[in-house]
Design a protein around this motif. Sequence first.
Motif, PDB file in Angstrom:
ATOM      1  N   VAL A 106      40.139  59.572  35.879  1.00  0.00           N
ATOM      2  CA  VAL A 106      39.505  59.931  34.602  1.00  0.00           C
ATOM      3  C   VAL A 106      40.151  61.180  34.020  1.00  0.00           C
ATOM      4  O   VAL A 106      40.465  61.255  32.830  1.00  0.00           O
ATOM      5  N   LYS A 107      40.356  62.188  34.866  1.00  0.00           N
ATOM      6  CA  LYS A 107      40.958  63.440  34.392  1.00  0.00           C
ATOM      7  C   LYS A 107      42.413  63.234  33.972  1.00  0.00           C
ATOM      8  O   LYS A 107      42.878  63.824  33.005  1.00  0.00           O
ATOM      9  N   ARG A 108      43.109  62.393  34.708  1.00  0.00           N
ATOM     10  CA  ARG A 108      44.506  62.107  34.363  1.00  0.00           C
ATOM     11  C   ARG A 108      44.594  61.465  32.985  1.00  0.00           C
ATOM     12  O   ARG A 108      45.427  61.836  32.147  1.00  0.00           O
ATOM     13  N   VAL A 109      43.753  60.502  32.734  1.00  0.00           N
ATOM     14  CA  VAL A 109      43.744  59.821  31.436  1.00  0.00           C
ATOM     15  C   VAL A 109      43.357  60.797  30.327  1.00  0.00           C
ATOM     16  O   VAL A 109      43.977  60.824  29.256  1.00  0.00           O
ATOM     17  N   ALA A 110      42.326  61.609  30.563  1.00  0.00           N
ATOM     18  CA  ALA A 110      41.889  62.572  29.550  1.00  0.00           C
ATOM     19  C   ALA A 110      42.993  63.564  29.233  1.00  0.00           C
ATOM     20  O   ALA A 110      43.192  63.967  28.073  1.00  0.00           O
ATOM     21  N   GLN A 111      43.737  63.992  30.255  1.00  0.00           N
ATOM     22  CA  GLN A 111      44.835  64.927  30.025  1.00  0.00           C
ATOM     23  C   GLN A 111      45.910  64.305  29.147  1.00  0.00           C
ATOM     24  O   GLN A 111      46.416  64.925  28.203  1.00  0.00           O
ATOM     25  N   MET A 112      46.250  63.046  29.430  1.00  0.00           N
ATOM     26  CA  MET A 112      47.252  62.363  28.609  1.00  0.00           C
ATOM     27  C   MET A 112      46.776  62.200  27.175  1.00  0.00           C
ATOM     28  O   MET A 112      47.560  62.291  26.229  1.00  0.00           O
ATOM     29  N   ALA A 113      45.490  61.937  27.005  1.00  0.00           N
ATOM     30  CA  ALA A 113      44.933  61.806  25.657  1.00  0.00           C
ATOM     31  C   ALA A 113      45.052  63.132  24.901  1.00  0.00           C
ATOM     32  O   ALA A 113      45.361  63.154  23.701  1.00  0.00           O
ATOM     33  N   ARG A 114      44.800  64.247  25.599  1.00  0.00           N
ATOM     34  CA  ARG A 114      44.947  65.566  24.955  1.00  0.00           C
ATOM     35  C   ARG A 114      46.394  65.814  24.553  1.00  0.00           C
ATOM     36  O   ARG A 114      46.666  66.327  23.467  1.00  0.00           O
ATOM     37  N   VAL A 159      36.888  52.793  30.700  1.00  0.00           N
ATOM     38  CA  VAL A 159      38.080  52.033  31.083  1.00  0.00           C
ATOM     39  C   VAL A 159      38.832  52.759  32.197  1.00  0.00           C
ATOM     40  O   VAL A 159      39.388  52.122  33.102  1.00  0.00           O
ATOM     41  N   ALA A 160      38.857  54.097  32.142  1.00  0.00           N
ATOM     42  CA  ALA A 160      39.517  54.863  33.201  1.00  0.00           C
ATOM     43  C   ALA A 160      38.846  54.601  34.552  1.00  0.00           C
ATOM     44  O   ALA A 160      39.521  54.469  35.580  1.00  0.00           O
ATOM     45  N   VAL A 161      37.515  54.527  34.549  1.00  0.00           N
ATOM     46  CA  VAL A 161      36.784  54.221  35.789  1.00  0.00           C
ATOM     47  C   VAL A 161      37.162  52.817  36.279  1.00  0.00           C
ATOM     48  O   VAL A 161      37.382  52.594  37.481  1.00  0.00           O
ATOM     49  N   ALA A 201      47.970  54.520  32.971  1.00  0.00           N
ATOM     50  CA  ALA A 201      47.174  55.637  32.437  1.00  0.00           C
ATOM     51  C   ALA A 201      47.475  55.931  30.968  1.00  0.00           C
ATOM     52  O   ALA A 201      46.544  56.155  30.184  1.00  0.00           O
ATOM     53  N   PRO A 202      48.736  55.951  30.530  1.00  0.00           N
ATOM     54  CA  PRO A 202      48.998  56.203  29.101  1.00  0.00           C
ATOM     55  C   PRO A 202      48.383  55.139  28.201  1.00  0.00           C
ATOM     56  O   PRO A 202      48.015  55.425  27.054  1.00  0.00           O
ATOM     57  N   ILE A 203      48.276  53.892  28.701  1.00  0.00           N
ATOM     58  CA  ILE A 203      47.660  52.822  27.917  1.00  0.00           C
ATOM     59  C   ILE A 203      46.187  53.141  27.674  1.00  0.00           C
ATOM     60  O   ILE A 203      45.677  53.046  26.554  1.00  0.00           O
ATOM     61  N   VAL A 204      45.501  53.541  28.736  1.00  0.00           N
ATOM     62  CA  VAL A 204      44.077  53.871  28.619  1.00  0.00           C
ATOM     63  C   VAL A 204      43.895  55.098  27.736  1.00  0.00           C
ATOM     64  O   VAL A 204      42.930  55.198  26.967  1.00  0.00           O
ATOM     65  N   ALA A 205      44.831  56.038  27.821  1.00  0.00           N
ATOM     66  CA  ALA A 205      44.726  57.278  27.038  1.00  0.00           C
ATOM     67  C   ALA A 205      44.775  57.012  25.537  1.00  0.00           C
ATOM     68  O   ALA A 205      44.319  57.840  24.741  1.00  0.00           O
ATOM     69  N   ARG A 206      45.304  55.844  25.131  1.00  0.00           N
ATOM     70  CA  ARG A 206      45.386  55.534  23.701  1.00  0.00           C
ATOM     71  C   ARG A 206      44.056  55.107  23.120  1.00  0.00           C
ATOM     72  O   ARG A 206      43.907  55.023  21.900  1.00  0.00           O
ATOM     73  N   ILE A 207      43.074  54.791  23.976  1.00  0.00           N
ATOM     74  CA  ILE A 207      41.761  54.387  23.475  1.00  0.00           C
ATOM     75  C   ILE A 207      41.097  55.586  22.810  1.00  0.00           C
ATOM     76  O   ILE A 207      40.896  56.624  23.428  1.00  0.00           O
ATOM     77  N   GLY A 216      49.476  62.267  17.910  1.00  0.00           N
ATOM     78  CA  GLY A 216      49.255  60.850  18.151  1.00  0.00           C
ATOM     79  C   GLY A 216      50.481  60.077  18.555  1.00  0.00           C
ATOM     80  O   GLY A 216      50.505  58.863  18.537  1.00  0.00           O
ATOM     81  N   ARG A 217      51.554  60.798  18.987  1.00  0.00           N
ATOM     82  CA  ARG A 217      52.780  60.097  19.344  1.00  0.00           C
ATOM     83  C   ARG A 217      52.821  59.696  20.809  1.00  0.00           C
ATOM     84  O   ARG A 217      53.850  59.355  21.345  1.00  0.00           O
ATOM     85  N   GLY A 218      51.692  59.757  21.482  1.00  0.00           N
ATOM     86  CA  GLY A 218      51.653  59.347  22.881  1.00  0.00           C
ATOM     87  C   GLY A 218      51.719  60.535  23.801  1.00  0.00           C
ATOM     88  O   GLY A 218      52.025  61.653  23.388  1.00  0.00           O
ATOM     89  N   PRO A 219      51.451  60.352  25.083  1.00  0.00           N
ATOM     90  CA  PRO A 219      51.461  61.437  26.044  1.00  0.00           C
ATOM     91  C   PRO A 219      52.815  62.118  26.111  1.00  0.00           C
ATOM     92  O   PRO A 219      53.853  61.472  26.078  1.00  0.00           O
ATOM     93  N   ALA A 220      52.799  63.431  26.161  1.00  0.00           N
ATOM     94  CA  ALA A 220      54.046  64.186  26.245  1.00  0.00           C
ATOM     95  C   ALA A 220      54.688  63.970  27.595  1.00  0.00           C
ATOM     96  O   ALA A 220      54.018  63.810  28.599  1.00  0.00           O
ATOM     97  N   PRO A 221      56.025  63.971  27.663  1.00  0.00           N
ATOM     98  CA  PRO A 221      56.686  63.770  28.934  1.00  0.00           C
ATOM     99  C   PRO A 221      56.314  64.821  29.969  1.00  0.00           C
ATOM    100  O   PRO A 221      56.022  64.507  31.099  1.00  0.00           O
TER     101      PRO A 221
END
Length: 636
Positions: free
Chosen positions: A432-440, A415-417, A400-406, A447-452
């Motif tokens: 989809v929601k999980r990826v969107a949350q990580m992107a936020r 891609v999430a689908v 999921a974090p990989i997809v969130a970088r798009i 832009g340092r990646g999903p927060a822990p």
Amino acid sequence: MAGRINDDDVKAVRDAVPIDAVVSDYLQLRSAGGGNLKGLCPFHDEKSPSFQVSPSKGLFHCFGCQEGGDTIAFVMKIDHLSFSETVERLAAKAGITLRYEEGGYNPASQRGERTRLVEAHKIAAEFYVEQLSGPEAETGRKFLAERGFDQAAAEHFGVGYSPVGWDHLTRFLRGKGFTDKELLLSGLSQDGRRGPIDRFRGRLMWPIRDISGEVVGFGARKLREDDNGPKYLNTPETSIYKKSQVLYGVDLAKKDIAKASRAVVVEGYTDVMACHLAGVTTAIATCGTAFGGDHIKILRRLLMDNGSARVIFTFDGDAAGQKAALRAFEDDQKFAAETYIAIAPDGMDPCELRLAKGDEAVQDLVHPRTPLFEFAIRQIVSRYDLETPAGRAAALDEAAPIVARIKNGSSQHEVAVQLAGILGILDTQFVVKRVAQMARWARDRGGRGPAPAPERRSQQSQAYGTQASPGPRGPALNLRSPAHRTERELLKLALQRPELVSPAFDAYGEDEFTAPPYAAVRRAIEDAGGAEQGLESAPEYLARVRDAAPNDAVRAMVTELAVEVFHGKTIDEVYAGQQLVQVRLRAVDRRVRDVTGTLTRLGTQSDPDHYAAVQRELWVLQQYGQSLRNDGAAAL
């Protein structure tokens, strides 16, 4: 003392070399209207072209970074040359003989260092080419012939041969007026017991040219069994050769890359040769290093990052090739171009493929096959058992974090689908929601990646535990909570006694730790390479985990858990298994409650297929939970 170049000669050089011809050696130019040309600025990163060239005025200007000037200023800036070095280079291209005031012209003493080193490489390349036709180079010619390269191919790419003796090239260059200092600075020679000796001896030689076509280094292939050096030996880093900033073959490929808006990245010199000879004239390769950010900058300027631009990576099908592809994906979002990967079904590289199946097979190979992001995700997911809820959960946590970088929102959703489908998770919207949350989270953190763990949550993957429950940010520990106590004990084991919980712990998702600080520590362990890294050296492992922590608060928590005593009397595999099971079982039970609630909400009037799928998932979860209760750690 070096004389000053005559002013009339400087003007003659400036007039004789069109600025658009010079700039086109470094980036793609297109019409900007009014007789001007535009392209992506080579002096700063930008998404849309703000760099303009006026051929009629002989000037360039970037409206983004404000760099500007004439042809001489451009070359000085982009190649880091002095004024005199730049004029000398442009004069050589234009065939103009320069006059020097105050004492005349002495090439050996008055040319700049870079000009001298480039000239030494040019002469060395000619020397090596001449040696390839000699009797000693028979093994080199045989090497080329066995790979399908004839004399014409060798000449086209400037392939040569370095003699076996200690100082053949060194003596030859001395005879051309080069000093020992210049030979050592160039990397063509190295220190020996009695002075400089040749760096390359008894090897097949490929000249490495920069984007303007000047030879700046060499790649050398071992031919003899008594050669104890590496298979490939490259020029060391010098003032003119930076391996992270050169692409082999780019001088030959740049025009076709710009014209076709396509670049093919291969792994070696012979692969570049095979592709070009097979008609894939957009092929280039790195020189002894991984494909990285500076290489991307070169290609972006040639592709101009338009919507139809494509970059196709060809890597060997072995583990090393797959690892190289994943490294390339790390920088994927620096392209605006679409990126793909092409791997021959039998794992052959382009050179082997051309030999075995001909030119058409090479052409067919580099037609876009698999998007790079899809390949990267499938490689990540393939490490997990998707038949189990735990496996799907762990795969989602890593992918999921990989997809969130798009960066493109619609692409990210698509891609999430696809990720949900790859994982076999029925609830596509959850993924989809999980990826969107990580992107936020990534955007919030610059832009340092999903927060822990930026907010309280016990959100588990579709496989066995979903409960999105937004709450207050920051620590929300309750050590009276059995769940928090068990999570804390498991993290202590992962930090202090990783041999007791590896490799099972590394398959646990961040969301199996319901307290945000513990989720953050779990992420830090993952970012440090996993608990399995602690099996070798405990101090180095803990240092890596601390370094991976995103802030001082998480770093302090890592330290605290790494020194805190355990609650159990006997710390062994049985005790560790109990903690692993309890954390996993609670996650499964949370998911069972969620799915049960979903069934209740759906009712019997909903879509029968969907209702049946949810029922099956509930049954699988219940069976898994029962296995954990009955079999303990053996069910993990």
